[in-house]
Design a protein around this motif. Structure first.
Motif, short mmCIF file in Angstrom:
data_model
loop_
_atom_site.label_atom_id
_atom_site.label_comp_id
_atom_site.label_asym_id
_atom_site.label_seq_id
_atom_site.Cartn_x
_atom_site.Cartn_y
_atom_site.Cartn_z
N LEU A 1 36.54 46.49 3.68
CA LEU A 1 37.73 47.34 3.72
C LEU A 1 38.56 47.20 2.45
CD1 LEU A 1 38.84 46.94 7.45
CD2 LEU A 1 37.55 48.82 6.40
N LYS A 2 38.67 45.98 1.96
CA LYS A 2 39.45 45.74 0.74
C LYS A 2 38.87 46.54 -0.43
CE LYS A 2 41.09 42.12 -2.31
NZ LYS A 2 40.56 41.04 -3.08
N ARG A 3 37.55 46.48 -0.58
CA ARG A 3 36.91 47.22 -1.68
C ARG A 3 37.04 48.74 -1.50
NH1 ARG A 3 34.15 42.59 -1.09
NH2 ARG A 3 32.57 43.33 0.35
N LEU A 4 36.92 49.23 -0.28
CA LEU A 4 37.07 50.66 -0.03
C LEU A 4 38.51 51.12 -0.31
CD1 LEU A 4 34.94 51.20 3.19
CD2 LEU A 4 34.50 52.15 0.91
N GLU A 5 39.45 50.27 0.03
CA GLU A 5 40.86 50.62 -0.21
C GLU A 5 41.16 50.62 -1.71
OE1 GLU A 5 44.96 50.01 2.20
OE2 GLU A 5 43.69 48.24 2.01
N GLU A 6 40.60 49.67 -2.44
CA GLU A 6 40.78 49.64 -3.89
C GLU A 6 40.25 50.92 -4.55
OE1 GLU A 6 38.72 46.06 -5.01
OE2 GLU A 6 40.40 44.77 -4.42
N LYS A 7 39.18 51.47 -3.98
CA LYS A 7 38.58 52.70 -4.52
C LYS A 7 39.23 53.96 -3.96
CE LYS A 7 34.22 50.25 -4.91
NZ LYS A 7 32.87 50.07 -4.41
N GLU A 8 40.23 53.77 -3.10
CA GLU A 8 41.01 54.85 -2.48
C GLU A 8 40.20 55.74 -1.55
OE1 GLU A 8 42.88 56.76 -5.84
OE2 GLU A 8 44.35 55.13 -6.04
N PHE A 9 39.16 55.16 -0.91
CA PHE A 9 38.39 55.90 0.08
C PHE A 9 38.99 55.74 1.48
CE2 PHE A 9 34.88 55.20 -3.07
CZ PHE A 9 34.76 56.53 -3.44
N ILE A 10 39.78 54.70 1.68
CA ILE A 10 40.47 54.46 2.95
C ILE A 10 41.88 53.94 2.67
CG2 ILE A 10 38.35 53.88 4.22
CD1 ILE A 10 39.44 50.88 4.07
N THR A 11 42.71 53.96 3.71
CA THR A 11 43.99 53.26 3.69
C THR A 11 44.01 52.36 4.92
OG1 THR A 11 45.12 55.01 4.94
CG2 THR A 11 45.22 55.14 2.52
N THR A 12 44.75 51.29 4.83
CA THR A 12 44.92 50.40 5.99
C THR A 12 46.40 50.11 6.17
OG1 THR A 12 44.72 48.37 4.70
CG2 THR A 12 42.68 49.28 5.61
N GLU A 13 46.77 49.86 7.41
CA GLU A 13 48.14 49.44 7.69
C GLU A 13 48.15 48.60 8.97
OE1 GLU A 13 51.10 52.31 9.44
OE2 GLU A 13 49.53 53.76 8.93
N MET A 14 49.03 47.65 8.99
CA MET A 14 49.18 46.82 10.18
C MET A 14 50.05 47.56 11.19
SD MET A 14 47.28 44.28 9.57
CE MET A 14 47.64 43.26 10.98
N THR A 15 49.60 47.59 12.44
CA THR A 15 50.35 48.24 13.50
C THR A 15 50.48 47.26 14.66
OG1 THR A 15 48.31 49.22 14.36
CG2 THR A 15 49.64 50.58 12.91
N GLU B 1 38.57 60.20 16.01
CA GLU B 1 39.66 61.16 16.06
C GLU B 1 40.65 60.88 14.92
OE1 GLU B 1 43.17 62.53 19.15
OE2 GLU B 1 41.40 61.53 19.93
N ASN B 2 41.03 61.92 14.22
CA ASN B 2 41.96 61.84 13.08
C ASN B 2 41.45 60.92 11.97
OD1 ASN B 2 43.86 63.56 14.36
ND2 ASN B 2 44.63 61.82 15.52
N PHE B 3 40.13 60.71 11.91
CA PHE B 3 39.53 59.84 10.88
C PHE B 3 40.20 58.47 10.86
CE2 PHE B 3 39.02 64.12 8.62
CZ PHE B 3 37.80 64.36 9.20
N THR B 4 40.50 57.94 12.05
CA THR B 4 41.24 56.68 12.17
C THR B 4 40.59 55.77 13.19
OG1 THR B 4 43.29 57.88 11.66
CG2 THR B 4 43.53 55.72 12.68
#
Length: 148
Positions: A72-86, A48-51
Motif C-alpha cells: 500500500l505504501k508503494r502504491l500510495e507513493e505512485k498515486e494509484f491509491i489513497t489511504t486514511e485512518m478511520t 463499491e466506490n473503489f474503496t
C-alpha cells in the motif's frame, strides 16, 4: 520418480503461478507496478466506490499486515491509491481508495490480462475450463482447511 513430481498438484500449481507472476511482472514493469500491486488494485476496483480496508486486503490476499502495508505504501507513493485512518465502532481502520490514475491503469491493462487468461486455457474446451475452475476451487478450499 520424476513423473510423480510432475503430477504433484502443489508443484504444478506453484510452477504455473511462478510463470504467470513473471509474465505479469514483465507486463507491468513499464508502469513501475508488480503483480502483487496490480492484484491489490484489482480487488479495490471491484469494491463499491473503489474503496476497501487494509484488513479486507490482508484476508483476500492471505498476506501479513507488514506485507500489505508495504504494498500500500508503494502504491500510495505512485498515486494509484489513497489511504486514511478511520474510526468505526471504536476501532481504527485504514481505508484504501483507488485513485483515478489507478483506475485508468487497470482499464488499460485489462486487454493484456484477458490475453493471458485466454492463453492459459488455449488447450481447453469451454467445458474443460469450467471444470478446471471448479476443481481448483475445491483444491483451494482443501488448502484453506489444512491451515485451520
Amino acid at each position: 520418480m520424476d513423473e510423480e513430481l510432475v503430477l504433484d498438484i502443489g508443484f504444478l500449481l506453484k510452477n504455473i503461478n511462478d510463470k504467470m507472476e513473471r509474465l505479469a511482472n514483465a507486463q507491468f514493469k513499464s508502469i513501475r507496478l508488480t503483480f502483487s500491486q496490480v492484484r491489490v488494485m484489482t480487488f479495490i476496483y471491484h469494491k463499491e466506490n473503489f474503496t476497501t480496508t487494509q484488513k479486507d486486503l490482508e484476508v483476500f490476499l492471505d498476506v501479513s499486515h507488514p506485507t500489505i502495508n508495504g504494498i500500500l505504501k508503494r502504491l500510495e507513493e505512485k498515486e494509484f491509491i489513497t489511504t486514511e485512518m478511520t474510526k468505526k465502532d471504536g476501532h481504527l481502520s485504514k481505508t484504501v481508495r483507488l485513485t483515478k490514475k489507478g483506475e485508468n491503469v487497470l482499464i488499460a491493462s485489462e486487454k493484456e490480462k484477458n490475453l493471458h487468461e485466454k492463453a492459459l486455457s488455449a488447450y481447453l474446451t469451454k467445458d474443460e475450463r469450467n471444470k478446471l475452475i471448479e476443481l481448483l476451487l475445491k483444491v483451494q478450499k482443501s488448502a484453506s482447511e489444512m491451515e485451520e
